[in-house]
Scaffold this active site. Structure first.
Site, mmCIF file in Angstrom:
data_model
loop_
_atom_site.group_PDB
_atom_site.id
_atom_site.type_symbol
_atom_site.label_atom_id
_atom_site.label_comp_id
_atom_site.label_asym_id
_atom_site.label_seq_id
_atom_site.Cartn_x
_atom_site.Cartn_y
_atom_site.Cartn_z
ATOM 1 C CB SER A 373 -0.942 -0.030 1.206
ATOM 2 O OG SER A 373 -1.922 0.965 1.118
ATOM 3 C CG ASP A 399 -3.811 -4.129 -3.131
ATOM 4 O OD1 ASP A 399 -4.015 -4.040 -4.355
ATOM 5 O OD2 ASP A 399 -4.740 -4.206 -2.307
ATOM 6 C CG HIS A 462 -5.693 -2.508 0.690
ATOM 7 N ND1 HIS A 462 -4.763 -2.441 -0.328
ATOM 8 C CD2 HIS A 462 -5.265 -1.622 1.636
ATOM 9 C CE1 HIS A 462 -3.821 -1.554 -0.024
ATOM 10 N NE2 HIS A 462 -4.113 -1.045 1.170
#
Length: 660
Positions: A373, A399, A462
């Site tokens: 992330s 991600d 996620h």
């Protein structure tokens, strides 16, 4: 401190045993080597009462250490202030080190001489305070957060033994998923031409928003079980739920000395307590800049400053690891602030670590960097600064949150020139703007001639690349609609990552992966013709959750399908059933890149190879001419012939890439 030979991997002869009860042979009757024990306890077995983490699939046991060390140059980043003091500053660097542990870990007394081997808790110390930080991050009252985390993960422990001796052996063929835990008590031969003891690859891991150094312990420890030394940083940039920065206790003036060294400031209360507390920072007037629906866009000033601080933390951690690798571990132990008397520390600290075993145990000139992330966005900026991070060899982005990523600078060097792997969740794949951002990174990498891969794990969200889906599976399944099994999602991410590193790196890491990885050929999955629309959620749920029509029937059908496909010969699905491939470098391009990279890394060796090829060609031509001459003139060959001289003058046999 000296440990048993079976633990350290050193031969018993080094202990100097010359006497025994049996005729002075130096042998112990019916002696057995200590066997590694699985890091389990009652709390790991009572899953219905307490969440627990899975064991790791690689051939090595896993050890861990917590290290916090003051930086050489305390300083601030940006002019952003809160409550009258700088918000972003670096004073110490904190990380958990996950690493392959020696045979015998968990058996007998621990390295500190205690009977019970210790494991760190998943919720970092001080656990109540960190639980309150998570509550503040999630908008939950502190007492509720403490009760919830106390009931679910308050007693959860990492599946890694603290301060365990580092491994000094090569693993055998296979892994513990196929061969069971017994494989962690065996050793294999070194690869042809390899050293007797492996030098492990080093990997840095950068966490995302709301993460900590232990929030990705499954991913990090999986890498460690396959022979990686993994440095999982705890970023002190206001991106974690709550963290504590200790002040060195130097005559009671540690914080004042830091202020004098650099542009850092503390309140009187922080100086009195001896530490700073850093909670998650919400951007002013735009607290949810991470949301796809956010109309104001990302807080560019804050996020850029956070990334710059994160890069500085990686540099500082790299210095600490270089000191350990070069024989300075005892000094790092002396400076460590995660010991008794400091907040977040424990009585064990780094007690019992044999630092001599860490000398030259891992590479510092061929480093892999990975992040999730916001951590993935950090990795992109790191890869674009190749001159600053010249020791990095490849990057993995899990991600990625693409909003903080800026376009590359005009300088051609500010591009991604190193191999890059991106693994999306299906939830983020439907966020078109984010998918476009990560795809542009793959294009940027390919334009510079480096390998690039981008895939999506089907049914994932996620959080599927963190510990949260494993510790809170029902929340992630029923509320966020994840359909992939949490552990399988981790397996797919690790397998794809190891396949990537096997194909783009050299050295011991490549050799260990080749002999131990169950190759699922995930990166050979065919490219998609068009973006699937299977679980696309409504607009308001984009990136946050999936949509599962006919949920009960879908989940039951998937469960039956998994059971049937597990019965296949290879024990896993075909790649297209679980992974979608969006972007990849074909095998011929990858082979060309590897050859070019070898020549650039070692031009002298390539020059010797070319010299050898030319000499062999000339020798062969001379032999053919001499054969013709001998058959026509019937002249015997002598030792003074040009052919013999040519062979006598050949350069010594060159080592192969695996041997060097």
């Amino acid at each position: 401190m000296h440990l048993p030979a079976q633990i350290t991997g050193r031969k018993s002869e080094e202990l100097g045993r010359t006497n025994s009860a049996i005729g002075g042979t130096g042998k112990i009757p019916r002696a057995k080597k200590p066997r590694s024990r699985p890091p389990t306890s009652l709390r790991d077995k009572l899953g219905f009462l307490q969440a627990h983490l899975p064991s790791y699939s690689g051939p090595y046991s896993v050890g861990s250490m917590d290290i916090e060390v003051p930086v050489e140059n305390p300083r601030t980043f940006s002019h952003i202030t809160r409550d009258g003091k700088h918000l972003l500053k670096i004073e110490t660097v904190l990380f958990t080190l996950y690493y392959p542990a020696a045979i015998g870990s968990g058996s007998g007394k621990d390295p500190g001489g205690r009977r019970n081997w210790s494991r760190e808790t998943w919720l970092p110390r001080p656990r109540i305070e960190v639980a309150k930080g998570y509550g503040k991050f999630a908008g939950i009252p502190g007492p509720v957060a403490v009760a919830y985390f106390g009931a679910t993960t308050g007693l959860t422990k990492l599946r890694a033994f603290r301060n365990s001796p580092v491994a000094t052996h090569w693993p055998p063929m296979g892994n513990s998923k196929k061969n069971g835990h017994k494989i962690k008590n065996k050793q294999g031969p070194p690869p042809p031409g390899g050293s007797e003891e492996p030098t492990f690859p080093l990997l840095f891991f950068s966490h995302g928003l709301g993460g900590t150094r232990t929030a990705y312990s499954t991913m990090c420890a999986e890498f460690a079980s396959y022979g990686f030394v993994v440095c999982a940083l705890e970023h002190r940039d206001g991106s974690g739920p709550r963290t504590f920065v200790n002040h060195p206790k130097e005559g009671g003036e540690g914080s004042q000395k830091q202020e004098a060294q650099g542009n850092v400031d503390h309140t009187h209360e922080e100086i009195r307590k001896g530490y700073d507390r850093i909670d998650y920072v919400f951007p002013k007037d735009n607290p949810f800049d991470t949301s796809p629906k956010n109309e104001k866009g990302v807080d560019g000033e804050l996020r850029s400053a956070q990334i710059e601080l994160r890069l500085a933390e990686i540099e500082e951690a790299y210095k600490v690891l270089c000191d350990i690798r070069n024989g300075g571990g005892a000094e790092i132990e002396r400076r460590n602030l995660r010991r008794e008397g400091y907040i977040g520390g424990s009585s064990r600290g780094l007690a019992g670590v044999d630092w001599s075993m860490w000398t030259k145990r891992f590479h510092v000139d061929r480093v892999t960097v990975a992040g999730h992330s916001f951590g993935a966005a950090t990795i992109v900026e790191l890869l674009r600064n190749a001159d600053r991070f010249s020791y990095v060899q490849a990057g993995i982005i899990y991600d990625i949150w693409g909003a903080p990523i800026k376009p590359p600078k005009d300088d051609p060097r500010h591009r991604i020139h190193l191999p890059l792997l991106g693994i999306n969740s299906e939830a983020f794949m439907y966020w078109q703007k984010n998918l476009d951002a990560v795809t542009s990174l793959m294009e940027e990498t390919r334009e510079q001639g480096a390998p690039a891969f981008l895939c999506t794990v089907r049914g994932s969200i996620h959080l599927s690349q963190s510990d949260f889906t494993i510790l809170f599976p029902h929340v992630c399944s029923f509320f966020l609609k994840a359909t992939v099994h949490p552990q399988r999602a981790i397996d797919l991410n690790i397998s794809a990552s190891l396949e990537f590193l096997r194909d783009v790196t050299e050295g011991a890491g490549k050799s260990i992966i080749q002999r131990c990885l169950t190759d699922e050929e995930l990166l050979q999955t065919p490219l998609l013709d068009e973006l699937p629309n299977l679980h696309r959620p409504d607009t308001e749920d984009i990136a946050a959750k999936l949509k599962v029509p006919n949920e009960f029937r879908t989940r039951m059908a998937a469960k039956v399908q998994r059971k049937l496909k597990r019965q296949k010969a290879h024990g896993f699905y075909s790649p297209g059933d679980e992974v979608w491939m969006h972007f990849k470098t074909e095998e011929d391009e990858l082979a060309s890149w590897r050859e070019k990279n070898r020549r650039e890394e070692d031009p002298d060796r390539e020059q010797l190879r070319e010299q050898r090829r030319q000499e062999e060609s000339a020798t062969k031509e001379q032999e053919e001419r001499d054969e013709d001459s001998t058959s026509s003139d019937n002249l015997p060959e002598t030792t003074d012939s040009p052919v013999r001289k040519s062979w006598l003058g050949r350069p010594p046999e060159l080592k192969t890439d695996d041997q060097s």
